[in-house]
Design an enzyme around this catalytic site. Structure first.
Site, PDB file in Angstrom:
ATOM      1  N   GLU A  80     -12.659  -1.631   2.795  1.00 58.71           N
ATOM      2  CA  GLU A  80     -13.222  -1.272   4.116  1.00 58.71           C
ATOM      3  C   GLU A  80     -14.206  -0.107   4.021  1.00 58.71           C
ATOM      4  OE1 GLU A  80      -9.999  -0.847   6.960  1.00 58.71           O
ATOM      5  OE2 GLU A  80      -9.420  -2.944   6.739  1.00 58.71           O
ATOM      6  N   GLN A 126       1.722  -6.134   5.604  1.00 59.16           N
ATOM      7  CA  GLN A 126       2.016  -5.814   4.226  1.00 59.16           C
ATOM      8  C   GLN A 126       3.377  -6.418   3.887  1.00 59.16           C
ATOM      9  OE1 GLN A 126       1.187  -1.763   3.167  1.00 59.16           O
ATOM     10  NE2 GLN A 126      -0.776  -1.745   4.241  1.00 59.16           N
ATOM     11  N   GLU A 134      -6.475  -8.914   4.098  1.00 58.23           N
ATOM     12  CA  GLU A 134      -5.568  -8.210   5.016  1.00 58.23           C
ATOM     13  C   GLU A 134      -5.547  -8.981   6.323  1.00 58.23           C
ATOM     14  OE1 GLU A 134      -5.830  -3.972   5.592  1.00 58.23           O
ATOM     15  OE2 GLU A 134      -6.399  -3.644   3.490  1.00 58.23           O
ATOM     16  N   GLU A 184       0.851  -1.194   0.000  1.00 58.98           N
ATOM     17  CA  GLU A 184       0.000   0.000   0.000  1.00 58.98           C
ATOM     18  C   GLU A 184       0.886   1.243   0.000  1.00 58.98           C
ATOM     19  OE1 GLU A 184      -2.777   0.189   3.265  1.00 58.98           O
ATOM     20  OE2 GLU A 184      -3.546   2.140   2.624  1.00 58.98           O
TER      21      GLU A 184
END
Ligand code: AHR
Length: 493
Positions: A171, A330, A283, A25
């Protein structure tokens, strides 16, 4: 003595390698200063950090999600294509930073091909429009003589990228999200996005934006989007400074997967939907420590965190019929297994289980029987910034076990996380039907204390020890040390 019984006939199903997926990200130093760094002697001619690529390769990530995360809800992908010097710098609202747009779609695609992974793009359903999402699919996958496909060609990429996986927003239920929506509004909007994206390329597979897999949001979204999607996403992070809460919290993934599976089955039944829908747990990680204002997020992982990560992986293996995609959040810096500075990198503790599983896990999950001591966390012990709790699900086996075998049934991987803080557990591993161990090797992640962390100064404080095993027979005995992960790779006679 503890017991693990393994019967090669008790197959759960095939483990999908996409559970070893990653996520990058535009957040903190994940992209800039992580995977991509201009004017660095450590970067190649694409500005990709070579040391990061080297470290990422052994994780064998089959899928890489990008560009967010919260970031995507304010991201206009067109800002990130074309000559770099012409790309606009923007205020970035998700993490309150500046986005240079020097790493964009073409750079991401190139990164995926260099790393040997498949791209998974999440579209902007915050400030983004249906038009932008549709254009993004055309830019990536278009083969016609039309504007966006031609723009890709003009930017030097004749062949389509054929991006198969597309997420419908990130989200969107969250108060922190740019453009938060109610579940009903999300469904209405996502349906229109899905329609036009599929019209551009009917072969793409879509992921609906789920929550924790078992909320009203998940139910409403599944009811509204089941005809359009192939996957429903779950995001759950865990972590606690209390050792037992930390290592046991991943069990909430089991509850989430069980409940989400039931919801998916019900919706598919009620709506007579014939195509499969699986979970994309896109995630997950341990994440609970302070974030610094300058770096946004720079989590340092302990040995205990690596045991939590191994427990997550065991759960994904045991629930292989439900979860087909999972993306560790991540890859670099922020909340990740690889940590860089301008001079180099070190591997965080959580890197080790990720690499061991990606390297040694076989294709078929087996339903092992485990008999061992248990631990029951108390509700008031669970100090965490996250709302989810597992005390009600306990007591838990102190040994968390996942077993896989190859198609020939001659090689077994037995991964055992001993979450006992104090004690080793001597365990008999019994094989059914006269199967017998001929030889084996053990890979162990451990250290003197569960609080140990790796760092630039001590990069190997927590590493992997490898031992050849001197055991053979139908029943073998192994002692799993306190607070350790052991991956036993057993060859059968
Ligand atoms: O991975 C960090 C953030 O966690 C992501 O941006 C968001 O999707 C989640 O809340």
């Amino acid at each position: 003595m503890a017991k693990i019984k393994i019967d090669l006939d008790r197959k759960i199903g095939n483990v999908d390698r996409r559970i070893y997926g990653g996520f990058i990200e535009h957040l903190g130093r994940c992209i800039y200063g992580g995977i991509y760094e201009e004017d660095s002697p450590l970067s190649d001619s694409n500005n990709f950090r070579k040391d990061v690529l080297e470290a990422a390769r052994p994780l064998h990530m089959p899928l890489l999600r990008w560009p967010g995360g919260n970031f995507v809800s304010g991201y206009h992908w067109v800002d990130g294509i074309g000559p770099r010097e012409d790309r606009p710098r923007r205020i970035e609202l998700a993490w309150l930073s500046e986005e240079s747009n020097r790493f964009g779609t073409d750079e991401f695609m190139h990164y995926c091909s260099v790393l040997g992974t498949e791209p998974y793009i999440c579209v902007n359903m915050g400030t983004g429009t249906m038009d932008e999402a549709q254009a993004w699919v055309e830019y990536c996958n278009g083969t016609s003589n039309t504007y966006w496909a031609n723009l890709r060609r003009k930017n030097g990429h004749e062949e389509p990228y054929r991006v198969k996986y597309w997420g419908l927003g990130n989200e969107m239920y969250g108060r922190w999200q740019i453009g938060m929506l109610s579940a009903e509004d999300y469904v209405k909007k996502a349906r229109e996005f899905a329609k036009v994206m599929k019209w551009i390329d009917p072969s793409i597979e879509l992921v609906s934006c789920g929550q924790t897999g078992w909320t009203d949001w998940d139910r409403i979204v599944l009811e509204g989007l089941a005809p359009y999607v192939n996957y429903h996403s779950i995001h759950i992070y865990t972590g606690s400074s209390d050792y037992y809460s930390n290592v046991l919290a991943p069990h909430q993934a089991e509850r989430a997967l069980r409940n989400c599976r039931a919801m998916i089955d019900l919706v598919r039944y009620n709506q007579n939907i014939s195509h499969p829908i699986h979970v994309a747990y896109d995630e997950w990680n341990v994440w609970f420590r302070e974030r610094t204002p300058e770096s946004k997020l720079e989590e340092r992982y302990s040995l205990a965190d690596s045991l939590a990560v191994a427990t997550y992986l065991n759960i994904f293996i045991r629930y292989c019929q439900t979860v087909k995609i999972a993306n560790l959040a991540q890859l670099v810096n922020v909340i990740a297994p690889i940590f860089t500075n301008k001079e180099g990198l070190f591997l965080q503790t959580i890197y080790h289980p990720l690499r061991l599983y990606a390297e040694h896990m076989q294709d078929i999950a087996l339903d092992a029987f485990v008999d061992c001591e248990t631990y029951a966390p108390q509700a008031d012990q669970e100090t965490s910034q996250w709302p989810h709790r597992v005390a009600d699900m306990g007591p838990f086996n102190l040994l968390d076990v996942a077993v896989t075998c190859d198609a020939s049934g001659k090689e077994l991987m037995v991964s055992v996380v001993n979450r006992d803080l104090e004690k080793e557990h001597t365990t008999t591993i019994q094989l059914a039907d006269n199967a017998a161990v001929a030889s084996g090797v053990a890979y162990e992640v451990n250290g003197a204390s569960p609080d140990l962390v790796n760092s630039f100064e001590q990069p190997q404080a927590v590493g992997v020890q490898e031992h050849q095993l001197n055991l053979a027979g139908q029943d073998v005995t192994y002692t799993f040390p306190a607070h350790s992960l052991t991956v036993l790779k057993l060859q059968l006679a």
